[in-house]
Design a protein around this motif. Structure first.
Motif, mmCIF file in Angstrom:
data_model
loop_
_atom_site.group_PDB
_atom_site.id
_atom_site.type_symbol
_atom_site.label_atom_id
_atom_site.label_comp_id
_atom_site.label_asym_id
_atom_site.label_seq_id
_atom_site.Cartn_x
_atom_site.Cartn_y
_atom_site.Cartn_z
ATOM 1 N N THR A 38 6.207 3.030 8.618
ATOM 2 C CA THR A 38 5.627 2.796 7.301
ATOM 3 C C THR A 38 4.141 3.147 7.316
ATOM 4 O OG1 THR A 38 5.326 0.465 7.891
ATOM 5 C CG2 THR A 38 7.299 1.041 6.638
ATOM 6 N N THR A 42 0.942 0.104 2.511
ATOM 7 C CA THR A 42 2.143 0.114 1.686
ATOM 8 C C THR A 42 2.739 -1.279 1.569
ATOM 9 O OG1 THR A 42 3.489 0.663 3.621
ATOM 10 C CG2 THR A 42 2.733 2.490 2.267
ATOM 11 N N LEU A 47 8.991 0.584 -0.695
ATOM 12 C CA LEU A 47 8.938 1.776 0.146
ATOM 13 C C LEU A 47 9.762 2.906 -0.455
ATOM 14 C CD1 LEU A 47 9.417 0.125 3.673
ATOM 15 C CD2 LEU A 47 7.264 0.909 2.646
ATOM 16 N N SER A 51 6.049 6.858 1.396
ATOM 17 C CA SER A 51 5.406 5.744 2.117
ATOM 18 C C SER A 51 5.488 5.903 3.624
ATOM 19 C CB SER A 51 6.085 4.420 1.755
ATOM 20 O OG SER A 51 6.214 4.251 0.366
#
Length: 226
Positions: A38, A42, A47, A51
């Motif tokens: 990730t 974020t 997500l 992302s």
């Protein structure tokens, strides 16, 4: 299911469970010889493909979003066991609270109060403090002498690794619950699971438990019901 969809689903599960407030926490999963992680800043509950960062095995950025600053933490955790294929790092409230306290023993920050954390995580060492994103976090993971699948990071949160992302997410949720129970019972005359049962449960589920009841622990002298 693709690695991307696993990360999206995992992020939503963690947010729904209350383990990832705001934009805190980060996830990664091995995808062949690459790592999908990730991106920085974020929200795990929102997500999508944009992302995500793609890294090589050394952590070098190959494409996508800017990776979370916790790349060293993830890389060092992967390096501890070739079986680890996914990592969850969260700043969940009870794990953070437990990480601000002295550990129950050298091997585990939290005592064996329920069988479930033994079945999903095993012992949970407390790693010394390093600032978020500091490469020293990776060095602390590497230096930890105790085997673990989950650890608390002092004054910071938790990191959990597993063979796949759903298992890592489930273990992170169980660790948060174990921290909650430990905090609810702190200062009381607690009854712990007896050492022979602790080892039997951990062994049956393939979880690490190398310690016993810490000699300095206020719980050490409390007889456990079997």
């Amino acid at each position: 299911m693709s690695a991307l969809q696993q990360l999206i689903d995992a992020g939503r599960t963690l947010v729904d469970a209350g383990l990832s407030p705001g934009s805190s926490g980060n996830l990664s999963v091995r995808d062949g010889d690459r790592i999908l992680m990730t991106g920085t800043g974020t929200s795990l509950g929102a997500l999508d493909a944009s992302s995500m960062a793609t890294l090589d095995a050394s952590g070098a950025h190959l494409g996508g979003a800017t990776a979370s600053k916790e790349v060293p933490l993830h890389l060092a955790t992967y390096a501890r066991d070739a079986a680890f294929q996914a990592i969850v790092h969260v700043h969940s409230p009870y794990a953070v609270a437990a990480s601000c306290l002295a550990p129950w023993s050298d091997e585990s920050a939290i005592p064996p109060l329920t069988p479930y954390v033994l079945m999903r995580v095993g012992q949970v060492p407390l790693l010394p403090f390093a600032a978020p994103g500091d490469p020293a976090l990776g060095a602390l993971v590497t230096a930890c002498p105790h085997p673990f699948r989950g650890a608390l990071l002092a004054n910071h949160g938790a990191v959990v690794a597993a063979e796949d992302l759903p298992t890592a997410v489930g273990a992170a949720i169980e660790l948060e619950e174990a921290c909650r129970i430990a905090l609810l019972t702190a200062g009381a005359e607690r009854t712990l699971i007896a050492p022979e049962h602790v080892r039997a449960i951990a062994d049956r589920w393939g979880m690490p438990w190398t310690g016993s009841y810490g000699a300095a622990s206020i719980d050490a002298a409390v007889p456990a019901r079997s």
